[in-house]
Enzyme design. Structure first.
Site, PDB file in Angstrom:
ATOM      1  N   GLU A   1       0.817  -1.221   0.000  1.00 17.80           N
ATOM      2  CA  GLU A   1       0.000   0.000   0.000  1.00 17.80           C
ATOM      3  C   GLU A   1       0.850   1.271   0.000  1.00 17.80           C
ATOM      4  O   GLU A   1       0.344   2.352  -0.290  1.00 17.80           O
ATOM      5  CB  GLU A   1      -0.980  -0.023   1.183  1.00 17.80           C
ATOM      6  CG  GLU A   1      -1.836  -1.276   1.140  1.00 17.80           C
ATOM      7  CD  GLU A   1      -3.071  -1.264   2.021  1.00 17.80           C
ATOM      8  OE1 GLU A   1      -3.554  -0.174   2.364  1.00 17.80           O
ATOM      9  OE2 GLU A   1      -3.541  -2.358   2.351  1.00 17.80           O
TER      10      GLU A   1
ATOM     11  N   TYR B   1      -2.867   4.714   7.208  1.00 18.59           N
ATOM     12  CA  TYR B   1      -2.144   3.441   7.414  1.00 18.59           C
ATOM     13  C   TYR B   1      -0.959   3.360   6.461  1.00 18.59           C
ATOM     14  O   TYR B   1       0.184   3.133   6.888  1.00 18.59           O
ATOM     15  CB  TYR B   1      -3.090   2.239   7.200  1.00 18.59           C
ATOM     16  CG  TYR B   1      -2.356   0.935   7.009  1.00 18.59           C
ATOM     17  CD1 TYR B   1      -1.606   0.382   8.049  1.00 18.59           C
ATOM     18  CD2 TYR B   1      -2.387   0.244   5.785  1.00 18.59           C
ATOM     19  CE1 TYR B   1      -0.907  -0.818   7.875  1.00 18.59           C
ATOM     20  CE2 TYR B   1      -1.701  -0.948   5.611  1.00 18.59           C
ATOM     21  CZ  TYR B   1      -0.958  -1.481   6.646  1.00 18.59           C
ATOM     22  OH  TYR B   1      -0.272  -2.657   6.473  1.00 18.59           O
TER      23      TYR B   1
HETATM   24  P1  NAD Z   1      -2.370  -7.631  12.990  1.00 13.20           P
HETATM   25  O1  NAD Z   1      -3.134  -6.365  13.168  1.00 13.20           O
HETATM   26  O2  NAD Z   1      -3.114  -8.924  12.876  1.00 13.20           O
HETATM   27  O3  NAD Z   1      -1.325  -7.815  14.180  1.00 13.20           O
HETATM   28  C1  NAD Z   1      -0.562  -6.758  14.673  1.00 13.20           C
HETATM   29  C2  NAD Z   1       0.068  -7.223  15.985  1.00 13.20           C
HETATM   30  O4  NAD Z   1       0.884  -6.154  16.477  1.00 13.20           O
HETATM   31  C3  NAD Z   1      -0.952  -7.543  17.070  1.00 13.20           C
HETATM   32  O5  NAD Z   1      -0.617  -8.756  17.703  1.00 13.20           O
HETATM   33  C4  NAD Z   1      -0.828  -6.369  18.038  1.00 13.20           C
HETATM   34  O6  NAD Z   1      -1.127  -6.714  19.381  1.00 13.20           O
HETATM   35  C5  NAD Z   1       0.629  -5.989  17.855  1.00 13.20           C
HETATM   36  N1  NAD Z   1       0.893  -4.590  18.224  1.00 13.20           N
HETATM   37  C6  NAD Z   1       0.195  -3.497  17.830  1.00 13.20           C
HETATM   38  N2  NAD Z   1       0.722  -2.388  18.387  1.00 13.20           N
HETATM   39  C7  NAD Z   1       1.796  -2.793  19.114  1.00 13.20           C
HETATM   40  C8  NAD Z   1       2.764  -2.115  19.893  1.00 13.20           C
HETATM   41  N3  NAD Z   1       2.731  -0.781  20.031  1.00 13.20           N
HETATM   42  N4  NAD Z   1       3.737  -2.840  20.488  1.00 13.20           N
HETATM   43  C9  NAD Z   1       3.784  -4.191  20.347  1.00 13.20           C
HETATM   44  N5  NAD Z   1       2.887  -4.878  19.641  1.00 13.20           N
HETATM   45  C10 NAD Z   1       1.905  -4.200  19.018  1.00 13.20           C
HETATM   46  O7  NAD Z   1      -1.469  -7.372  11.720  1.00 13.20           O
HETATM   47  P2  NAD Z   1      -1.008  -8.382  10.577  1.00 13.20           P
HETATM   48  O8  NAD Z   1      -2.058  -8.439   9.544  1.00 13.20           O
HETATM   49  O9  NAD Z   1      -0.500  -9.627  11.198  1.00 13.20           O
HETATM   50  O10 NAD Z   1       0.210  -7.547   9.957  1.00 13.20           O
HETATM   51  C11 NAD Z   1       1.519  -7.698  10.474  1.00 13.20           C
HETATM   52  C12 NAD Z   1       2.454  -6.779   9.703  1.00 13.20           C
HETATM   53  O11 NAD Z   1       2.405  -7.104   8.318  1.00 13.20           O
HETATM   54  C13 NAD Z   1       2.104  -5.304   9.818  1.00 13.20           C
HETATM   55  O12 NAD Z   1       3.305  -4.577   9.908  1.00 13.20           O
HETATM   56  C14 NAD Z   1       1.390  -4.993   8.509  1.00 13.20           C
HETATM   57  O13 NAD Z   1       1.561  -3.637   8.154  1.00 13.20           O
HETATM   58  C15 NAD Z   1       2.113  -5.939   7.567  1.00 13.20           C
HETATM   59  N6  NAD Z   1       1.335  -6.389   6.399  1.00 13.20           N
HETATM   60  C16 NAD Z   1       0.098  -6.936   6.566  1.00 13.20           C
HETATM   61  C17 NAD Z   1      -0.615  -7.410   5.452  1.00 13.20           C
HETATM   62  C18 NAD Z   1      -1.964  -8.073   5.605  1.00 13.20           C
HETATM   63  O14 NAD Z   1      -2.604  -8.389   4.590  1.00 13.20           O
HETATM   64  N7  NAD Z   1      -2.459  -8.338   6.802  1.00 13.20           N
HETATM   65  C19 NAD Z   1      -0.052  -7.295   4.176  1.00 13.20           C
HETATM   66  C20 NAD Z   1       1.226  -6.711   4.046  1.00 13.20           C
HETATM   67  C21 NAD Z   1       1.905  -6.275   5.162  1.00 13.20           C
HETATM   68  P1  TYD Z   2      -9.006  -5.176   3.762  1.00 11.55           P
HETATM   69  O1  TYD Z   2      -9.091  -6.631   4.082  1.00 11.55           O
HETATM   70  O2  TYD Z   2      -9.451  -4.187   4.782  1.00 11.55           O
HETATM   71  O3  TYD Z   2      -7.512  -4.903   3.296  1.00 11.55           O
HETATM   72  P2  TYD Z   2      -6.864  -3.569   2.602  1.00 11.55           P
HETATM   73  O4  TYD Z   2      -7.746  -2.426   2.815  1.00 11.55           O
HETATM   74  O5  TYD Z   2      -5.579  -3.448   3.359  1.00 11.55           O
HETATM   75  O6  TYD Z   2      -6.669  -3.934   1.165  1.00 11.55           O
HETATM   76  O7  TYD Z   2      -9.854  -4.909   2.445  1.00 11.55           O
HETATM   77  C1  TYD Z   2      -9.596  -5.622   1.248  1.00 11.55           C
HETATM   78  C2  TYD Z   2     -10.509  -5.053   0.188  1.00 11.55           C
HETATM   79  O8  TYD Z   2     -11.871  -5.369   0.535  1.00 11.55           O
HETATM   80  C3  TYD Z   2     -10.465  -3.545   0.084  1.00 11.55           C
HETATM   81  O9  TYD Z   2     -10.627  -3.174  -1.280  1.00 11.55           O
HETATM   82  C4  TYD Z   2     -11.669  -3.076   0.882  1.00 11.55           C
HETATM   83  C5  TYD Z   2     -12.667  -4.192   0.658  1.00 11.55           C
HETATM   84  N1  TYD Z   2     -13.623  -4.439   1.773  1.00 11.55           N
HETATM   85  C6  TYD Z   2     -14.994  -4.508   1.516  1.00 11.55           C
HETATM   86  O10 TYD Z   2     -15.459  -4.363   0.380  1.00 11.55           O
HETATM   87  N2  TYD Z   2     -15.836  -4.743   2.570  1.00 11.55           N
HETATM   88  C7  TYD Z   2     -15.383  -4.905   3.842  1.00 11.55           C
HETATM   89  O11 TYD Z   2     -16.210  -5.080   4.771  1.00 11.55           O
HETATM   90  C8  TYD Z   2     -13.978  -4.847   4.085  1.00 11.55           C
HETATM   91  C9  TYD Z   2     -13.421  -5.021   5.467  1.00 11.55           C
HETATM   92  C10 TYD Z   2     -13.124  -4.618   3.009  1.00 11.55           C
END
Ligand code: NAD
Ligand code: TYD
Length: 359
Positions: free
Chosen positions: A138, A162
């Site tokens: 992103e 974000y």
């Molecule tokens: P998540 O929200 O599921 O988990 C985040 C974790 O960080 C939680 O366990 C939370 O308790 C912990 N946390 C938050 N604030 C904190 C703090 N101040 N100190 C210590 N711990 C803290 O997130 P996720 O989906 O597992 O994502 C993990 C990483 O991967 C993030 O950096 C996110 O930006 C990145 N990322 C996520 C995705 C995705 O699709 N979920 C994709 C690309 C990158």
């Molecule tokens: P999301 O899982 O929040 O991830 P990101 O915003 O980081 O891509 O959303 C994935 C896609 O789905 C995004 O285009 C927003 C859309 N979305 C919906 O249409 N409805 C929903 O309730 C949510 C949570 C996401």
């Protein structure tokens, strides 16, 4: 030298999958997991680790530099794998300040702790330490329908608080390598899905709502495109970079799966329809709602660099990954119920969805 890992955010979705992945491929690796246990983190995510004795949990905030320094020193940590973040775009639109605090200030405090312990106190030879930062696609902004996929050289253009906070943290990490010589790597990954994902994100939210007969809220026209990657593939890519990546480099990670949101939701409905469940056909629950402000239209990752340099490519295709994910949620209703009961889940659903109404 044997790696000893500090994983931040290891009680969250990807962090907990990563810890399980490392314990499977490298059972002897010792892992310290530091997590604040915000709404998104849960010890339930770590309940069945293959080698619990090699995992130690510390409840703590990455913004607490003293705690991080002590943790690095007392545990002889030579590798930091930094997942901890506020991770949900919609929440960053409702309240950006936690994103600035954790994603920017928290990353800064981790970098400062690493600089002090590894570069000033020289706890280890420089060749033996690594700060790996987990980031997102992103940061690159949004693509038009015919634009080429994001490359590592694509200029940053984050559109949500974000994305801007993650871009900012990426720049800080890069600068600590350039200015101070801190050994770092960065990975920018596309949307993950799979077990243990908090049901505020698209795929687990749709599964949960479908199971409970609630509307499946599609933002806008549902034609936004994400590059979906099964979480285990992401974990493998991170582990590959930590083992063999070039210091100072960024690597893009993606799944090559790019159907629009509405198709993802219809696929989930189709899988659920094949199971013997109430609310079939699930597609009748699909409801178009007001769009997300500033909604990025399309993401796609060019993964040539990690493929060419490190030989990584995703192993799961979308059809099987989605099927496994739906089945995991169906088999783990205790986990799901605990997660949505324990946290501020209902409150978030009200905040985010009540004001959207129908499109
Ligand atoms: P998540 O929200 O599921 O988990 C985040 C974790 O960080 C939680 O366990 C939370 O308790 C912990 N946390 C938050 N604030 C904190 C703090 N101040 N100190 C210590 N711990 C803290 O997130 P996720 O989906 O597992 O994502 C993990 C990483 O991967 C993030 O950096 C996110 O930006 C990145 N990322 C996520 C995705 C995705 O699709 N979920 C994709 C690309 C990158
Ligand atoms: P999301 O899982 O929040 O991830 P990101 O915003 O980081 O891509 O959303 C994935 C896609 O789905 C995004 O285009 C927003 C859309 N979305 C919906 O249409 N409805 C929903 O309730 C949510 C949570 C996401």
């Amino acid at each position: 030298m044997k790696q000893k890992l500090l994983v931040t955010g290891g009680a969250g979705f990807i962090g907990s999958n990563f810890i399980r992945y490392v314990q499977n491929v490298s059972p002897q690796t010792e892992i310290i997991n530091l997590d604040l246990l915000t709404y998104a983190g849960s010890l339930e995510n770590l309940s069945n680790l293959p080698h619990p004795s090699n995992h130690q949990f510390i409840a703590g905030n990455i913004c607490d530099q003293t705690l991080i320094e002590q943790t690095l020193q007392e545990n002889n940590i030579n590798t930091i794998v930094h997942f901890a973040a506020e991770s949900h775009v919609d929440r960053s639109l409702e309240g950006p300040s936690a994103f600035i605090e954790t994603n920017i200030v928290g990353t800064f405090s981790l970098l400062e702790a690493a600089r002090k312990v590894w570069l000033v106190e020289k706890l280890f030879p420089l060749n033996d330490v690594l700060f790996h930062h987990i980031s997102t696609d992103e940061v690159y902004g949004t693509l038009g329908p015919n634009d080429p996929a994001f490359q590592e050289t694509t200029p940053y253009a984050p559109n949500s608080p974000y994305a801007a906070s993650k871009a900012s943290s990426d720049h800080l990490v890069r600068s600590y390598n350039h200015s101070f010589g801190l050994p770092i790597t960065i990975s920018n990954c596309s949307n993950n899905y799979g077990p243990y994902q908090f049901p505020e994100k698209l795929i687990p939210l749709m599964i949960l709502n479908a199971l409970t007969g609630k509307p499946l809220p599609i933002y806008g026209d549902g034609m936004q495109i994400r590059d979906w990657l099964y979480v285990e593939d992401h974990c493998e890519a991170i582990w590959t970079i930590i083992q063999n990546g070039s210091v100072g480099e960024s690597y893009n990670i993606g799944g090559g799966n790019q159907p629009p949101n509405i198709e993802i939701v219809k696929k989930i409905c189709g899988i659920l329809d094949e199971r013997d469940l109430p609310n079939t056909p699930h597609e009748k629950l699909i409801t178009y709602v007001k769009d997300r402000p500033g909604h990025d239209r399309r993401y796609a990752m060019n993964i040539e660099k990690i493929h060419q340099e490190l030989g990584w490519e995703p192993k799961h295709d979308l059809a099987n990954g989605l099927r496994d994910t739906v089945d995991w949620y169906l088999d783990n209703t205790d986990w799901l119920n605990a997660i949505i009961k324990e946290k501020d889940y209902q409150q978030w659903v009200e905040i985010n969805y009540q004001q959207r109404g129908r499109a």
